[in-house]
Design an enzyme around this catalytic site. Structure first.
Site, PDB file in Angstrom:
ATOM      1  N   GLU A  45       0.731  -1.145   0.047  1.00  0.00           N
ATOM      2  CA  GLU A  45       0.017  -0.078   0.135  1.00  0.00           C
ATOM      3  C   GLU A  45       0.605   1.382  -0.004  1.00  0.00           C
ATOM      4  OE1 GLU A  45      -4.233  -1.622   2.058  1.00  0.00           O
ATOM      5  OE2 GLU A  45      -2.171  -1.108   3.215  1.00  0.00           O
ATOM      6  N   CYS A  97       3.499   8.055   1.642  1.00  0.00           N
ATOM      7  CA  CYS A  97       3.979   7.226   2.319  1.00  0.00           C
ATOM      8  C   CYS A  97       4.078   5.923   1.504  1.00  0.00           C
ATOM      9  CB  CYS A  97       3.101   6.899   3.526  1.00  0.00           C
ATOM     10  SG  CYS A  97       3.757   5.741   4.566  1.00  0.00           S
ATOM     11  N   CYS A 124       7.242  -7.718   6.632  1.00  0.00           N
ATOM     12  CA  CYS A 124       8.494  -7.505   7.095  1.00  0.00           C
ATOM     13  C   CYS A 124       8.723  -8.551   7.973  1.00  0.00           C
ATOM     14  CB  CYS A 124       7.974  -6.247   7.877  1.00  0.00           C
ATOM     15  SG  CYS A 124       9.706  -5.442   8.649  1.00  0.00           S
ATOM     16  N   CYS A 162       7.998  -6.525  14.878  1.00  0.00           N
ATOM     17  CA  CYS A 162       7.825  -5.641  15.943  1.00  0.00           C
ATOM     18  C   CYS A 162       6.374  -5.824  16.614  1.00  0.00           C
ATOM     19  CB  CYS A 162       7.811  -4.015  15.449  1.00  0.00           C
ATOM     20  SG  CYS A 162       9.456  -3.505  14.953  1.00  0.00           S
ATOM     21  N   CYS A 191       2.851  -4.033  15.212  1.00  0.00           N
ATOM     22  CA  CYS A 191       2.788  -3.774  13.861  1.00  0.00           C
ATOM     23  C   CYS A 191       2.194  -4.699  12.937  1.00  0.00           C
ATOM     24  CB  CYS A 191       4.309  -3.337  13.357  1.00  0.00           C
ATOM     25  SG  CYS A 191       4.300  -3.058  11.296  1.00  0.00           S
ATOM     26  N   CYS A 193      -0.636   4.725  10.137  1.00  0.00           N
ATOM     27  CA  CYS A 193       0.488   4.033  10.395  1.00  0.00           C
ATOM     28  C   CYS A 193       0.285   2.521  10.874  1.00  0.00           C
ATOM     29  CB  CYS A 193       1.125   4.624  11.325  1.00  0.00           C
ATOM     30  SG  CYS A 193       1.652   6.067  11.197  1.00  0.00           S
TER      31      CYS A 193
HETATM   32  N1  SAH Z   1       9.944  -0.612   9.141  1.00  0.00           N
HETATM   33  C1  SAH Z   1      10.241   1.099   9.342  1.00  0.00           C
HETATM   34  C2  SAH Z   1       9.059   2.141   8.716  1.00  0.00           C
HETATM   35  C3  SAH Z   1       7.609   1.358   8.550  1.00  0.00           C
HETATM   36  S1  SAH Z   1       6.863   1.580   9.756  1.00  0.00           S
HETATM   37  C4  SAH Z   1      10.046   1.451  10.784  1.00  0.00           C
HETATM   38  O1  SAH Z   1       9.754   0.257  11.568  1.00  0.00           O
HETATM   39  O2  SAH Z   1      10.665   2.375  11.231  1.00  0.00           O
HETATM   40  C5  SAH Z   1       6.487   3.032   9.847  1.00  0.00           C
HETATM   41  C6  SAH Z   1       6.338   3.790  11.585  1.00  0.00           C
HETATM   42  O3  SAH Z   1       4.799   3.151  12.003  1.00  0.00           O
HETATM   43  C7  SAH Z   1       7.186   3.045  12.441  1.00  0.00           C
HETATM   44  O4  SAH Z   1       7.551   4.237  13.468  1.00  0.00           O
HETATM   45  C8  SAH Z   1       6.661   2.199  13.145  1.00  0.00           C
HETATM   46  O5  SAH Z   1       6.844   1.613  14.223  1.00  0.00           O
HETATM   47  C9  SAH Z   1       5.021   2.498  13.269  1.00  0.00           C
HETATM   48  N2  SAH Z   1       4.057   1.808  13.427  1.00  0.00           N
HETATM   49  C10 SAH Z   1       3.844   0.369  13.123  1.00  0.00           C
HETATM   50  N3  SAH Z   1       2.851  -0.194  13.600  1.00  0.00           N
HETATM   51  C11 SAH Z   1       2.136   0.862  14.216  1.00  0.00           C
HETATM   52  C12 SAH Z   1       0.745   0.879  14.621  1.00  0.00           C
HETATM   53  N4  SAH Z   1       0.009  -0.163  14.692  1.00  0.00           N
HETATM   54  N5  SAH Z   1       0.112   2.175  15.381  1.00  0.00           N
HETATM   55  C13 SAH Z   1       1.161   3.212  15.031  1.00  0.00           C
HETATM   56  N6  SAH Z   1       2.269   3.147  14.696  1.00  0.00           N
HETATM   57  C14 SAH Z   1       2.957   2.198  13.827  1.00  0.00           C
HETATM   58 FE1  SF4 Z   2       8.786  -4.002  10.261  1.00  0.00          FE
HETATM   59 FE2  SF4 Z   2       6.673  -3.045  11.155  1.00  0.00          FE
HETATM   60 FE3  SF4 Z   2       8.872  -3.295  12.682  1.00  0.00          FE
HETATM   61 FE4  SF4 Z   2       8.754  -1.321  10.575  1.00  0.00          FE
HETATM   62  S1  SF4 Z   2       7.594  -1.369  12.674  1.00  0.00           S
HETATM   63  S2  SF4 Z   2      10.381  -2.678  11.070  1.00  0.00           S
HETATM   64  S3  SF4 Z   2       7.482  -2.500   9.061  1.00  0.00           S
HETATM   65  S4  SF4 Z   2       7.729  -4.843  11.782  1.00  0.00           S
END
Ligand code: SAH
Ligand code: SF4
Length: 372
Positions: free
Chosen positions: A91, A115, A122, A126, A129, A349
């Site tokens: 997306e 974005c 991924c 995390c 996420c 996000c």
């Molecule tokens: N992988 C990279 C970039 C993509 S995620 C990273 O982790 O930085 C972009 C941002 O969205 C990151 O700061 C991530 O931690 C945040 N993010 C992921 N899941 C989220 C959620 N459910 N609610 C709010 N922010 C989230």
């Molecule tokens: Fe991957 Fe989501 Fe962690 Fe970013 S926040 S590194 S997209 S698992």
């Protein structure tokens, strides 16, 4: 074999043209047709020789991944779902701010941010996420990364008549951009190229969860603005939330940030911090965060957690977010709270995977534990 020309940065394109007996300026000319004017058919490229156009038509295409869905939220946020094959979708999200016709007026200056995704899924898992929950599927190619910007620019230009609908790009969509380093750098070189999108290095931001060796490489090869997903004030908690911390703990990450700033287009790093109720949002943790980031010139962006089914986390309440922000601000740290945009269309996000198939080991473990 048919080649997709969206996958070439300038030097690769010049090389490709040279192999076909064409002068390097042809590549620049073609880049302008493709990326500045959004042209996809070779016949329209009136100043390209007839012979070369025929050669291109026979062996090349200009194509973004097919669009599965195109949704606009009431706040103007627009989301495209692209099909990248074998059941995978990625997306891109466009976030407009200010008024398009107010560029020189008294009101807020127009800014259009796209974005962009870098991977299908991924691998970094995390905890909060939804992309991480999908597991890793594959890296996106250059044409798939640039294709998101190409398609969005064309659609927005056509639909709204805005001359430069996208002024900023953030590599913050699905995936960890530094885990797909070569393709992401080639794609960003096109975004920066004056013959393509001409976005300045300050207006192109890459967000990473902290892949330290790749941060050092990026510093040398393509230093753009940097955002780092911190999310916790100490290693014990960050190990849980952002598992790559076990490999590159906070101290090591902050040192890499300091090295990066020497070359960065901005003299600070943005730390992203997702606000999870009862997990990382207390006033004591805010104080600990102030101490932790002290060595690094930075701004802090607090991101209210965007929930998704089965996440196991809750968004911090408004009062907790304000109290947390106040501690940081009183300590002199520039702190913003990210507005939640596009959440009615699951474009906020971390919601980008939509209603995902959950494939990670962690969740499987959790389910097995529940069954046991
Ligand atoms: N992988 C990279 C970039 C993509 S995620 C990273 O982790 O930085 C972009 C941002 O969205 C990151 O700061 C991530 O931690 C945040 N993010 C992921 N899941 C989220 C959620 N459910 N609610 C709010 N922010 C989230
Ligand atoms: Fe991957 Fe989501 Fe962690 Fe970013 S926040 S590194 S997209 S698992």
């Amino acid at each position: 074999m048919t080649v997709n020309l969206l996958g070439f940065n300038r030097s690769q394109f010049e090389h490709w043209c040279a192999e076909r007996g064409q002068k390097p300026f042809r590549a620049r000319q073609m880049l302008r047709w493709m990326h500045q004017r959004g042209v996809a058919d070779f016949e329209s490229m009136s100043d390209v020789s007839r012979d070369f156009r025929a050669q291109l038509a026979a062996g090349a295409v200009i194509a973004a991944p097919p669009v599965l869905k195109d949704t606009t939220a009431p706040d103007g946020t627009r989301k495209w779902l692209f099909d990248v094959g074998t059941g995978n979708a990625i997306e891109s999200v466009y976030i407009p701010e200010g008024e398009a016709d107010d560029e020189d007026g008294e009101g807020r200056r127009y800014r259009g941010t796209l974005c962009v995704s870098s991977q299908a899924g991924c691998a970094l898992e995390c905890a909060f996420c939804s992309t991480g929950r999908q597991g890793f599927n594959r890296n996106l190619g250059v044409a798939e990364i640039v294709g998101q910007l190409w398609h969005a620019s064309r659609s927005l230009g056509a639909d709204h008549g805005i001359e430069r609908p996208i002024t900023n790009v953030v590599m913050m969509g699905m995936g960890e951009p530094l885990a797909n380093y070569d393709n992401v750098v080639a794609a960003m070189q096109l975004m920066l190229d004056d013959h393509a999108y001409g976005i300045s290095r300050r207006r192109l931001t890459l967000s990473t969860s902290g892949v330290v060796p790749a941060m050092d490489r990026l510093r040398e090869a393509c230093p753009v603005a940097l955002a780092v997903s911190l999310h916790a004030p100490n290693d014990a908690l960050r190990d849980q939330l952002v598992p790559i911390n076990r490999k590159y703990p906070i101290r090591v990450l902050l040192d890499a940030c300091l090295r990066y700033i020497e070359r960065a287009p901005r003299d600070f790093v943005t730390f992203e911090y997702v606000m999870l109720e009862g997990v990382n949002d207390s006033v004591a943790q805010a104080r600990e965060l102030v101490q932790a980031v002290k060595p690094v010139p930075c701004k802090i962006n607090l991101i209210p957690f965007n929930p998704f089914p089965g996440s196991g986390f809750l968004r911090s309440g408004a009062a907790a977010i304000t109290a947390f922000r106040d501690v940081l601000q009183q300590a002199g740290l520039t702190t913003t709270v990210r507005k939640t945009r596009g959440d009615t269309i699951d474009a906020a996000c971390g919601q980008l995977a939509g209603r995902v198939l959950d494939k990670t080991r962690r969740t499987r473990r959790r389910l097995e534990e529940q069954r046991a």
